[in-house]
Design a protein around this motif. Structure first.
Motif, PDB file in Angstrom:
ATOM      1  N   GLY A   1       0.820  -1.204   0.000  1.00 39.41           N
ATOM      2  CA  GLY A   1       0.000   0.000   0.000  1.00 39.41           C
ATOM      3  C   GLY A   1       0.849   1.248   0.000  1.00 39.41           C
ATOM      4  N   ASP A   2       0.677   2.072   1.020  1.00 43.56           N
ATOM      5  CA  ASP A   2       1.432   3.320   1.114  1.00 43.56           C
ATOM      6  C   ASP A   2       2.690   3.160   1.969  1.00 43.56           C
ATOM      7  N   GLU A   3       3.057   1.913   2.221  1.00 47.68           N
ATOM      8  CA  GLU A   3       4.249   1.652   3.026  1.00 47.68           C
ATOM      9  C   GLU A   3       5.171   0.679   2.320  1.00 47.68           C
TER      10      GLU A   3
ATOM     11  N   VAL B   1      15.844   4.596  -2.613  1.00 48.61           N
ATOM     12  CA  VAL B   1      16.417   5.180  -1.400  1.00 48.61           C
ATOM     13  C   VAL B   1      15.276   5.606  -0.473  1.00 48.61           C
ATOM     14  N   PHE B   2      15.451   5.287   0.818  1.00 50.16           N
ATOM     15  CA  PHE B   2      14.432   5.587   1.816  1.00 50.16           C
ATOM     16  C   PHE B   2      15.047   6.350   2.983  1.00 50.16           C
ATOM     17  N   MET B   3      14.170   7.082   3.675  1.00 49.59           N
ATOM     18  CA  MET B   3      14.558   7.776   4.901  1.00 49.59           C
ATOM     19  C   MET B   3      13.752   7.181   6.048  1.00 49.59           C
ATOM     20  N   LEU B   4      14.432   6.816   7.136  1.00 46.31           N
ATOM     21  CA  LEU B   4      13.717   6.151   8.218  1.00 46.31           C
ATOM     22  C   LEU B   4      14.326   6.470   9.571  1.00 46.31           C
ATOM     23  N   PRO B   5      13.506   6.490  10.631  1.00 45.58           N
ATOM     24  CA  PRO B   5      14.047   6.662  11.975  1.00 45.58           C
ATOM     25  C   PRO B   5      14.904   5.460  12.361  1.00 45.58           C
TER      26      PRO B   5
ATOM     27  N   GLU C   1      33.007   2.379  17.420  1.00 46.67           N
ATOM     28  CA  GLU C   1      32.289   3.440  16.718  1.00 46.67           C
ATOM     29  C   GLU C   1      31.418   2.915  15.590  1.00 46.67           C
ATOM     30  N   PHE C   2      31.772   1.758  15.016  1.00 49.69           N
ATOM     31  CA  PHE C   2      31.009   1.218  13.893  1.00 49.69           C
ATOM     32  C   PHE C   2      29.894   0.297  14.383  1.00 49.69           C
ATOM     33  N   CYS C   3      28.829   0.252  13.602  1.00 52.92           N
ATOM     34  CA  CYS C   3      27.666  -0.545  13.966  1.00 52.92           C
ATOM     35  C   CYS C   3      27.184  -1.381  12.784  1.00 52.92           C
ATOM     36  N   GLN C   4      26.445  -2.450  13.117  1.00 51.36           N
ATOM     37  CA  GLN C   4      25.716  -3.218  12.118  1.00 51.36           C
ATOM     38  C   GLN C   4      24.250  -3.199  12.500  1.00 51.36           C
ATOM     39  N   GLU C   5      23.384  -3.036  11.498  1.00 48.58           N
ATOM     40  CA  GLU C   5      21.957  -2.938  11.737  1.00 48.58           C
ATOM     41  C   GLU C   5      21.242  -4.118  11.089  1.00 48.58           C
ATOM     42  N   PHE C   6      20.230  -4.632  11.780  1.00 45.93           N
ATOM     43  CA  PHE C   6      19.405  -5.713  11.261  1.00 45.93           C
ATOM     44  C   PHE C   6      17.960  -5.219  11.217  1.00 45.93           C
ATOM     45  N   LEU C   7      17.387  -5.186  10.012  1.00 49.03           N
ATOM     46  CA  LEU C   7      16.037  -4.693   9.820  1.00 49.03           C
ATOM     47  C   LEU C   7      15.104  -5.865   9.538  1.00 49.03           C
ATOM     48  N   THR C   8      14.037  -5.978  10.330  1.00 48.09           N
ATOM     49  CA  THR C   8      13.055  -7.046  10.168  1.00 48.09           C
ATOM     50  C   THR C   8      11.671  -6.432  10.068  1.00 48.09           C
ATOM     51  N   ASP C   9      11.111  -6.469   8.860  1.00 47.37           N
ATOM     52  CA  ASP C   9       9.783  -5.901   8.608  1.00 47.37           C
ATOM     53  C   ASP C   9       9.657  -4.474   9.130  1.00 47.37           C
ATOM     54  N   VAL C  10      10.686  -3.678   8.894  1.00 44.07           N
ATOM     55  CA  VAL C  10      10.637  -2.270   9.282  1.00 44.07           C
ATOM     56  C   VAL C  10       9.758  -1.525   8.280  1.00 44.07           C
ATOM     57  N   ARG C  11       8.758  -0.819   8.799  1.00 41.52           N
ATOM     58  CA  ARG C  11       7.801  -0.137   7.933  1.00 41.52           C
ATOM     59  C   ARG C  11       8.230   1.309   7.697  1.00 41.52           C
ATOM     60  N   VAL C  12       8.253   1.689   6.425  1.00 39.02           N
ATOM     61  CA  VAL C  12       8.623   3.049   6.025  1.00 39.02           C
ATOM     62  C   VAL C  12       7.530   3.582   5.107  1.00 39.02           C
ATOM     63  N   PRO C  13       6.918   4.708   5.458  1.00 37.04           N
ATOM     64  CA  PRO C  13       5.887   5.266   4.564  1.00 37.04           C
ATOM     65  C   PRO C  13       6.487   5.692   3.231  1.00 37.04           C
ATOM     66  N   ASP C  14       5.689   5.591   2.177  1.00 37.36           N
ATOM     67  CA  ASP C  14       6.173   5.969   0.849  1.00 37.36           C
ATOM     68  C   ASP C  14       6.548   7.440   0.791  1.00 37.36           C
ATOM     69  N   SER C  15       5.987   8.225   1.695  1.00 33.37           N
ATOM     70  CA  SER C  15       6.330   9.653   1.725  1.00 33.37           C
ATOM     71  C   SER C  15       7.781   9.892   2.136  1.00 33.37           C
ATOM     72  N   GLU C  16       8.445   8.838   2.656  1.00 34.05           N
ATOM     73  CA  GLU C  16       9.854   8.953   3.030  1.00 34.05           C
ATOM     74  C   GLU C  16      10.762   8.280   2.004  1.00 34.05           C
TER      75      GLU C  16
END
Length: 828
Positions: A564-566, A603-607, A626-641
């Motif tokens: 949808g919009d996400e 490309v997306f923008m997300l918190p 100082e360095f990090c690794q991120e794991f994203l699982t079903d993270v929702r991002v609106p299409d407006s971002e």
């Protein structure tokens, strides 16, 4: 050579180039090998008519610059001399003319000096600059020849060598010692007691001599300036000489490089052009780096000397050391790529190698100038240490006030002029910000508490900038910025040097993240994020690299599926500096697996802190986290971002990475400039290390410190050159890879040099060992500089294939749907 020339400068350069093309093509240069003079009759006098001898002479005396920057103008001619390996006493005649012009303009000069200057300007005579002396007195600037007064005469005794063009010169400007000071005397070539003996040389057309002064007597009116008072004049002439040499050397480098690029395309080996072999392409990328760096250093030195800037002495040594050190290797690499033909007299390459080889040796070897550069570094370190001690002793006088002090902001839409802005910025900075003269290494280990405290203070200072109208100086006003120009930002950079500023918000928050949003965001996205960034409310991070891809950014496996919009994002990102305390991320993800990899990205923008997003900190070899690794699982991002078009993320991504490579010189961020430009983070800390282990007076250590400063200064000037070149369209838009390459090389050299200076203390230390202790930890992790932001190998590919247009490597994934691209088990 300068990126932008004025019309008059272009005419000057072009007329010189066409004249040299006609008069001294390579076949003529070979013929001149056995010519006693090194050039044909009438050659120099015709050049004088083109202005070759007049640029450093005052207008009222018959000279004049075409642009108001006489040395910059002369460097254009010197560059053409290098491109053509042209003969003629360019340095000697111009230095003699400049010295005579200064003396005559100061008043009280004898008419004989005016007559000599007129002859030089008309091309009726040439000049020779006699400064250098024979071993063991051949160190930079050493003078032992004596000039003593004897009634109405002066007497010269001593030897000068090598002196270019002495045998043909009508006049020699001779530097000697009178007591504790220097004296310059204009000596006619036919003076009694003067002996000129030819020397052998590797050059084909330039003639050098040993000049002996055996009781040479001349009237005191032959003294140029004051007896014993020529020290400043000689210093100025050395600056001029080094700039002319550097510009000419860059010309030789450019010609050899251009010839070799053409050769690599034309020459086939094993059924392929030489330009298609990756090892050779990477060598070309390195050559391109040092060529552009030498252009930048030589141009910066010329401009600084013309403007009389305090850093001019340092910049001329940087230019001489850089062109000497890397120019020789560049031309020898050109010979290597040519193969056997490159070391024959028949081929033209040796013409430029000969000229560069001589230039490298004149007026100080690169190593001498690196030691000289260290003198400036030590002086800066001492001055900054004194300022820090003063701040510690008198905290009440240097601490910032309890609350911000307002400075009136100009009203209305009219653009504030740069000088008014500078004065307003200076007043506000000194009234509101704490002095900060600390030196920082990129390898300082901080506790979590210290790191968070720095982040908090950066937010506070950024908000102060925003409230006072100094945040986002070049950002549009409608998005919270000041709407000013790059020149205003540079004025701010100069004024804020030595004061605190929000370091952690500059990279990557402002550049490349805000820069990319500014370029590709919708109006609503810009309104939503840019003011928040400029207020310090949002700190951004890059979700770009992945565990599976390294520098193959377009091979992203992070998936984004539309609902949808996400969008639902799943996957992992890595090497995100400071993600654990950041607020928002710019994220590259795959939205289409059925097209080739570059065409299926968005490309997306997300918190950063939200459900489904886990952040793991990575412990590095030196203990840093100082360095990090991120794991994203079903993270929702609106299409407006979503930033940019669906599946159009590579268009955004290429500009994103360009902004990242140019971050150190972007007008969208704050980069404090020092009074002696650059090198603080890179070179000054080396002084404390050397002092700590008792090696500051070691010549080799001083060469290393000078090398690091040379690289740091060059990196800054090169960044400015690349920015101007890409903005004007005169450089390929992917030339930012050159900046990425030098930053990696300089970073590795910094950690290596620190380790070498510290010696055993780098590997085993106690708390009492100070700055030298633990530098082995930096050495362990030094390759980070060549890995982060895309490896230097990838930068070399970009330079050779995109900037130079060499054949690209075979790509099995080219034109293939990304889901069908082969991947190793670790990528799945």
């Amino acid at each position: 050579m300068l990126i932008e020339l004025s019309p008059d400068q272009e005419i000057l350069r072009d007329t010189t180039a066409r004249y040299l093309d006609r008069e001294v093509p390579p076949e003529v240069l070979r013929q001149l090998r056995d010519d006693a003079d090194g050039y044909r009759p009438g050659y120099w006098s015709a050049g004088a008519e083109l202005g070759w001898a007049a640029l450093l002479v005052d207008d009222e005396l018959g000279g004049g610059s075409v642009s108001g920057a006489p040395l910059v103008d002369l460097s254009l001619i010197a560059y053409e001399f290098g491109l053509h390996a042209a003969p003629g006493p360019l340095i000697g005649t111009n230095l003699v003319a400049a010295a005579l012009s200064a003396a005559i303009s100061a008043g009280g000069a004898d008419s004989s000096l005016t007559e000599a200057l007129d002859a030089l300007l008309a091309g009726e005579a040439t000049g020779a600059w006699a400064l250098a002396e024979p071993p063991p007195h051949d160190a930079y600037g050493t003078v032992t020849l004596t000039v003593r007064a004897d009634g109405d005469e002066v007497v010269l005794d001593g030897v000068k060598r090598p002196v270019e063009g002495a045998a043909l010169a009508g006049y020699l400007l001779v530097t000697g010692r009178t007591g504790d000071g220097l004296t310059q005397v204009l000596v006619p070539a036919d003076a009694a007691g003067l002996t000129i003996a030819p020397m052998q040389t590797v050059e084909l057309t330039r003639r050098y001599s040993v000049v002996t002064f055996d009781g040479v007597r001349l009237p005191r009116t032959a003294v140029v300036g004051a007896l014993g008072g020529a020290d400043e004049a000689v210093r100025r002439q050395l600056q001029l000489a080094l700039v002319i040499l550097a510009a000419e050397s860059v010309g030789t480098m450019q010609k050899a490089f251009d010839m070799t690029v053409a050769w690599a395309f034309d020459r086939y080996s094993f059924g392929r052009p030489l330009a298609s072999y990756q090892e050779i392409k990477h060598r070309f990328a390195d050559m391109k780096l040092w060529l552009e760096a030498s252009h930048a250093a030589a141009d910066a030195a010329a401009a600084a000397v013309d403007a009389g800037l305090p850093e001019a002495d340092e910049l001329v040594s940087v230019a001489k050391a850089l062109t000497g050190k890397y120019g020789s290797e560049l031309i020898q690499d050109c010979i290597q790529i040519h193969g056997g033909i490159g070391v024959t007299f028949e081929h033209d390459l040796h013409l430029y190698l000969r000229r560069h080889t001589v230039n490298r040796s004149l007026f100080g070897l690169p190593e001498e100038h690196q030691r000289r550069i260290t003198d400036f570094v030590v002086a800066q370190a001492n001055a900054q240490a004194a300022q820090t001690r003063a701040a510690e002793l008198e905290p009440a006088e240097v601490s910032a006030p309890a609350g911000p002090v307002a400075v009136e902001r100009p009203a209305g839409a009219e653009l504030e002029d740069v000088e008014s802005f500078r004065e307003r910025a200076r007043a506000w900075i000194r009234s509101n910000l704490k002095p900060d003269h600390r030196f920082r290494s990129l390898r300082i280990l901080k506790s979590d508490e210290e790191e968070l405290a720095e982040v908090t203070r950066s937010r506070e200072v950024q908000r102060m900038f925003f409230d006072a109208g100094f945040a986002g100086i070049t950002f549009p006003r409608e998005y919270g910025g000041a709407g000013l120009t790059d020149a205003h930002q540079e004025a701010w950079n100069i004024e804020i040097a030595g004061f605190e500023y929000p370091r952690v918000l500059q990279v990557p928050t402002l550049v490349p993240c805000a820069a990319t949003i500014l370029e590709f965001g919708t109006h609503e996205q810009k309104l939503r994020h840019l003011p928040a960034i400029l207020r310090g409310d949002e700190i951004w991070i890059q979700f770009l690299s992945e565990p599976s891809g390294g520098s193959d950014v377009a091979g992203a496996l992070m998936s984004a599926v539309r609902e949808g919009d996400e969008w639902l994002l799943n996957g992992s990102k890595v090497w995100s500096t400071g993600a654990w305390w950041s607020d928002w991320a710019l994220c590259l993800a795959r939205t289409n697996w059925d097209v080739p990899k570059h065409r299926g990205l968005s490309v997306f923008m997300l918190p950063v802190h939200q459900d489904g997003l886990e952040i793991n900190r990575i412990e590095m070899l030196n203990g840093s986290r100082e360095f990090c690794q991120e794991f994203l699982t079903d993270v929702r991002v609106p299409d407006s971002e979503r930033l940019g078009e669906v599946d159009g993320g590579w268009t955004v991504g290429t500009r994103w990475m360009m902004h990242e490579r140019m971050a150190g010189n972007s007008p969208l961020a704050t980069h404090p400039r020092r009074s002696q430009r650059s090198g603080e983070t890179f070179a000054v800390p080396l002084v404390a290390i050397a002092e700590g282990v008792g090696k500051l007076d070691d010549p080799r250590v001083r060469e290393l410190i000078g090398e690091m400063r040379m690289l740091a200064v060059t990196m800054e000037r090169l960044g400015q050159r690349l920015g101007a070149g890409m903005a004007s369209g005169k450089m390929h838009p992917q030339s930012s890879a050159i900046g990425r390459l030098i930053s990696g090389i300089a970073g590795v050299r910094r950690d290596t040099i620190a380790y070498e200076i510290a010696g055993a203390t780098a590997a085993a230390w106690t708390d009492e060992d100070g700055a030298a202790g633990g530098k082995g930890l930096d050495f362990l992790i030094r390759q980070v500089s060549e890995l982060g932001g895309g490896t230097t190998e990838i930068a070399r590919n970009v330079i050779s294939e995109r900037v130079l247009g060499m054949p690209r490597e075979a790509a099995p994934d080219h034109g293939v749907a990304f889901r069908d691209v082969p991947r190793g088990a670790r990528s799945r």
